[in-house]
Design an enzyme around this catalytic site. Sequence first.
Site, PDB file in Angstrom:
ATOM      1  N   HIS A 163      34.745  34.356  37.817  1.00  0.00           N
ATOM      2  CA  HIS A 163      36.123  34.218  38.522  1.00  0.00           C
ATOM      3  C   HIS A 163      36.614  35.917  38.847  1.00  0.00           C
ATOM      4  CE1 HIS A 163      40.417  33.174  38.155  1.00  0.00           C
ATOM      5  NE2 HIS A 163      40.644  34.502  37.905  1.00  0.00           N
ATOM      6  N   GLY A 179      40.866  39.646  32.629  1.00  0.00           N
ATOM      7  CA  GLY A 179      40.221  40.286  33.585  1.00  0.00           C
ATOM      8  C   GLY A 179      41.226  40.487  34.893  1.00  0.00           C
ATOM      9  N   GLN A 199      43.502  42.518  43.552  1.00  0.00           N
ATOM     10  CA  GLN A 199      44.774  41.909  42.928  1.00  0.00           C
ATOM     11  C   GLN A 199      45.731  42.751  42.785  1.00  0.00           C
ATOM     12  OE1 GLN A 199      42.314  39.870  39.466  1.00  0.00           O
ATOM     13  NE2 GLN A 199      44.331  38.395  39.838  1.00  0.00           N
TER      14      GLN A 199
END
Length: 177
Positions: A145, A49, A54
Amino acid sequence: MALLNVIRMGHPTLRQVAEPWPAEDIGNHEFQSLVEDMRETMHDRGGIGLAAPQVNRSVQVAVIEIDNTPTRYGDIPAVSFGVYVNPAITVLDDTEEGYWEGCLSIPGLMGYVERPQHIRVDYLDAQGETQSLEVTGFLATVFQHEFDHLQGRLYIDRIKDPRLLAFEEEYRNFHLS
């Protein structure tokens, strides 16, 4: 397509609440490029993922894909490639279970995190259509997450016992069963 730079813990973008992606811009060239580049980057880094923050894009877009290739998490069920825009999680059962988690933005470490194991995810897909998905077990952990990144949270924020944070090699040697 291009590989994107994955930013690491300490970069301020990882601690910001990401902006919703405008629904009317789903499917445009910028969106398609971001999704394709995120998928390529996730594959290149061996992830399952990746969230836009990010790659230093503070927008609510995440991608998840689990194939049959062995992962650092052991045997886990496959999940077809999916794009999740402006997702919201509803906990359907607050019973928690723990799994060891890793993160491309925290390379080299694994931590044991307990999370609810039955959730519903409401989101817009890559075509801008409203979708709803129920997930349980480890997959519920994966979704939580990734979507934590969209809220400026990292898995290490959720570790209850700091003794259960380990380097990947020690995780493999002492904790992987």
